[in-house]
Design a protein around this motif. Structure first.
Motif, PDB file in Angstrom:
ATOM      1  N   ASP A  18       1.040  -1.089   0.031  1.00 45.88           N
ATOM      2  CA  ASP A  18       0.011   0.012   0.092  1.00 45.88           C
ATOM      3  C   ASP A  18       0.997   1.192  -0.247  1.00 45.88           C
ATOM      4  N   LYS A  19       0.364   2.465  -0.252  1.00 48.51           N
ATOM      5  CA  LYS A  19       1.084   3.487  -0.466  1.00 48.51           C
ATOM      6  C   LYS A  19       1.664   4.139   0.919  1.00 48.51           C
ATOM      7  N   GLU A  20       0.901   3.734   1.932  1.00 47.55           N
ATOM      8  CA  GLU A  20       1.183   4.160   3.256  1.00 47.55           C
ATOM      9  C   GLU A  20       2.525   3.676   3.509  1.00 47.55           C
ATOM     10  N   THR A  21       2.832   2.398   3.536  1.00 43.02           N
ATOM     11  CA  THR A  21       4.109   1.710   3.712  1.00 43.02           C
ATOM     12  C   THR A  21       5.014   1.993   2.807  1.00 43.02           C
ATOM     13  N   LEU A  22       4.774   2.106   1.608  1.00 39.71           N
ATOM     14  CA  LEU A  22       5.794   2.380   0.673  1.00 39.71           C
ATOM     15  C   LEU A  22       6.341   3.937   0.739  1.00 39.71           C
ATOM     16  N   GLU A  23       5.417   4.933   1.213  1.00 39.83           N
ATOM     17  CA  GLU A  23       6.106   6.142   1.613  1.00 39.83           C
ATOM     18  C   GLU A  23       6.789   5.941   2.652  1.00 39.83           C
ATOM     19  N   GLU A  24       6.445   5.234   3.776  1.00 30.57           N
ATOM     20  CA  GLU A  24       7.410   5.275   4.833  1.00 30.57           C
ATOM     21  C   GLU A  24       8.631   4.727   4.592  1.00 30.57           C
ATOM     22  N   VAL A  25       8.908   3.814   3.784  1.00 27.57           N
ATOM     23  CA  VAL A  25      10.371   3.039   3.296  1.00 27.57           C
ATOM     24  C   VAL A  25      11.016   4.213   2.518  1.00 27.57           C
ATOM     25  N   LEU A  26      10.087   4.971   1.577  1.00 28.08           N
ATOM     26  CA  LEU A  26      11.285   5.727   0.540  1.00 28.08           C
ATOM     27  C   LEU A  26      11.511   7.134   1.374  1.00 28.08           C
ATOM     28  N   THR A  27      10.879   7.414   2.628  1.00 32.15           N
ATOM     29  CA  THR A  27      11.077   8.495   3.281  1.00 32.15           C
ATOM     30  C   THR A  27      12.554   8.055   3.848  1.00 32.15           C
ATOM     31  N   SER A  28      12.642   6.980   4.507  1.00 31.60           N
ATOM     32  CA  SER A  28      13.824   6.486   5.091  1.00 31.60           C
ATOM     33  C   SER A  28      14.937   6.410   4.339  1.00 31.60           C
ATOM     34  N   ALA A  29      14.321   5.743   3.081  1.00 29.03           N
ATOM     35  CA  ALA A  29      15.491   5.635   1.954  1.00 29.03           C
ATOM     36  C   ALA A  29      16.253   7.262   1.526  1.00 29.03           C
ATOM     37  N   ALA A  30      15.379   8.029   1.456  1.00 31.18           N
ATOM     38  CA  ALA A  30      15.806   9.375   1.031  1.00 31.18           C
ATOM     39  C   ALA A  30      17.128   9.941   1.810  1.00 31.18           C
ATOM     40  N   LYS A  31      17.135   9.409   3.052  1.00 29.39           N
ATOM     41  CA  LYS A  31      18.298   9.813   3.784  1.00 29.39           C
ATOM     42  C   LYS A  31      19.647   9.265   3.587  1.00 29.39           C
ATOM     43  N   GLU A  32      19.690   8.239   2.749  1.00 23.53           N
ATOM     44  CA  GLU A  32      20.922   7.642   2.355  1.00 23.53           C
ATOM     45  C   GLU A  32      21.599   8.333   1.162  1.00 23.53           C
ATOM     46  N   ASN A  33      22.903   8.072   1.091  1.00 22.05           N
ATOM     47  CA  ASN A  33      23.874   9.002   0.240  1.00 22.05           C
ATOM     48  C   ASN A  33      23.952   8.024  -1.196  1.00 22.05           C
ATOM     49  N   ILE A  34      23.087   6.956  -1.116  1.00 17.65           N
ATOM     50  CA  ILE A  34      22.895   6.363  -2.613  1.00 17.65           C
ATOM     51  C   ILE A  34      21.562   6.284  -2.856  1.00 17.65           C
ATOM     52  N   HIS A  35      21.184   5.890  -4.222  1.00 14.58           N
ATOM     53  CA  HIS A  35      19.929   5.829  -4.736  1.00 14.58           C
ATOM     54  C   HIS A  35      19.100   4.687  -4.193  1.00 14.58           C
ATOM     55  N   VAL A  36      18.169   4.589  -3.304  1.00  7.61           N
ATOM     56  CA  VAL A  36      17.539   3.544  -2.746  1.00  7.61           C
ATOM     57  C   VAL A  36      16.229   3.678  -3.090  1.00  7.61           C
ATOM     58  N   LYS A  37      15.704   2.780  -4.259  1.00 15.01           N
ATOM     59  CA  LYS A  37      14.447   2.482  -4.529  1.00 15.01           C
ATOM     60  C   LYS A  37      13.761   1.149  -4.214  1.00 15.01           C
ATOM     61  N   SER A  38      12.336   1.244  -4.379  1.00 15.23           N
ATOM     62  CA  SER A  38      11.810   0.048  -3.801  1.00 15.23           C
ATOM     63  C   SER A  38      10.614  -0.460  -4.759  1.00 15.23           C
ATOM     64  N   VAL A  39      10.284  -1.917  -4.943  1.00 11.95           N
ATOM     65  CA  VAL A  39       9.319  -2.217  -5.902  1.00 11.95           C
ATOM     66  C   VAL A  39       8.001  -2.348  -4.628  1.00 11.95           C
ATOM     67  N   ALA A  40       6.933  -2.457  -5.221  1.00 12.98           N
ATOM     68  CA  ALA A  40       5.867  -2.886  -4.474  1.00 12.98           C
ATOM     69  C   ALA A  40       5.405  -4.223  -4.611  1.00 12.98           C
ATOM     70  N   THR A  41       4.476  -5.032  -3.923  1.00 12.65           N
ATOM     71  CA  THR A  41       3.931  -6.262  -4.079  1.00 12.65           C
ATOM     72  C   THR A  41       3.123  -6.180  -5.567  1.00 12.65           C
ATOM     73  N   ILE A  42       3.198  -7.177  -6.073  1.00 18.82           N
ATOM     74  CA  ILE A  42       2.092  -7.522  -7.380  1.00 18.82           C
ATOM     75  C   ILE A  42       0.945  -7.917  -6.722  1.00 18.82           C
ATOM     76  N   THR A  43       0.771  -8.864  -5.613  1.00 16.43           N
ATOM     77  CA  THR A  43      -0.545  -9.188  -5.073  1.00 16.43           C
ATOM     78  C   THR A  43      -0.367  -8.440  -3.539  1.00 16.43           C
ATOM     79  N   LYS A  44      -1.488  -8.207  -3.160  1.00 12.86           N
ATOM     80  CA  LYS A  44      -1.738  -7.719  -1.582  1.00 12.86           C
ATOM     81  C   LYS A  44      -1.177  -8.731  -0.492  1.00 12.86           C
ATOM     82  N   ASN A  45      -0.021  -8.439   0.092  1.00 11.90           N
ATOM     83  CA  ASN A  45       0.558  -9.319   1.028  1.00 11.90           C
ATOM     84  C   ASN A  45       0.991 -10.493   0.590  1.00 11.90           C
TER      85      ASN A  45
END
Length: 205
Positions: free
Chosen positions: A100-127
């Motif tokens: 879901d968007k909320e979990t993804l946004e939480e992860v990407l907010t944390s990732a944005a603090k790093e000095n490299i580019h940290v991206k994330s996929v989302a799941t194809i199916t829910k959970n």
């Protein structure tokens, strides 16, 4: 200015593979040549080392949220940078999964603090339920790099077809870790050929 001297300079895009110096101004490579003299530039002696564009790993497990006793985004990013990787794509098998968007946004907010580019996929199916497809459009808008159920095979061909159609419609990709769980331990259509060509662990113990 930064001057990297005497390294083996490798650029897969251009086919360059030679010993040379590299002059960097800020975040931009401004010159690649032999014996560059850049005055008061900071100098790094790369003798015996490879100088190359940042590496990309499209399948990493940084385990955040929910499994940070194994790894987290910060320690994973540090390890990636130490190995020359400047872009990584995290899998979504976290707890909760990135469905879901909320979990993804939480992860990407944390990732944005790093000095490299940290991206994330989302799941194809829910959970990873294998049946209910996630909101591709909404997750892409929230920053998903693509979609994968990682190590959970999608055994419903109709779901795979629908996911492929959504990927095409939204100009993105799906990454499949496909095998049939009912055939685990069986070599499949080429079983007899494989038995002749490979030595299996059970034969060695």
């Amino acid at each position: 200015m930064l001057l990297i001297k005497n390294g083996r300079v490798v650029d897969p895009k251009s086919g360059l593979d030679t010993q040379a110096d590299v002059l960097v101004d800020g975040k931009k490579v401004v010159k690649i040549a032999e014996n560059i003299d850049a005055g008061d530039a900071q100098v790094i002696d790369a003798t015996g080392l490879v100088v190359a564009p940042g590496l990309v790993d499209i399948h990493v497990h940084f385990r955040e949220p929910g499994q940070t006793h194994k790894e987290d985004i910060h320690t994973g990013a540090l390890a990636a940078a130490a190995g020359g990787f400047t872009t990584v794509v995290m899998m979504a098998n976290t707890n909760p999964t990135i469905s879901d968007k909320e979990t993804l946004e939480e992860v990407l907010t944390s990732a944005a603090k790093e000095n490299i580019h940290v991206k994330s996929v989302a799941t194809i199916t829910k959970n990873f339920d294998g049946e209910n497809i996630t909101d591709f459009k909404g997750l892409l808008e929230a920053g998903a790099a693509g979609f994968s159920d990682d190590g959970i095979p999608l055994t419903n061909a109709g779901i795979v077809k629908k996911a492929m159609e959504l990927a095409k419609e939204n100009n993105t990709f799906i990454s499949l870790h496909e095998e049939d769980p009912d055939l685990n331990g069986i070599l499949g259509f080429n079983e007899n050929i494989a038995k002749k060509s490979f030595i299996f662990v059970e034969q060695l113990v």
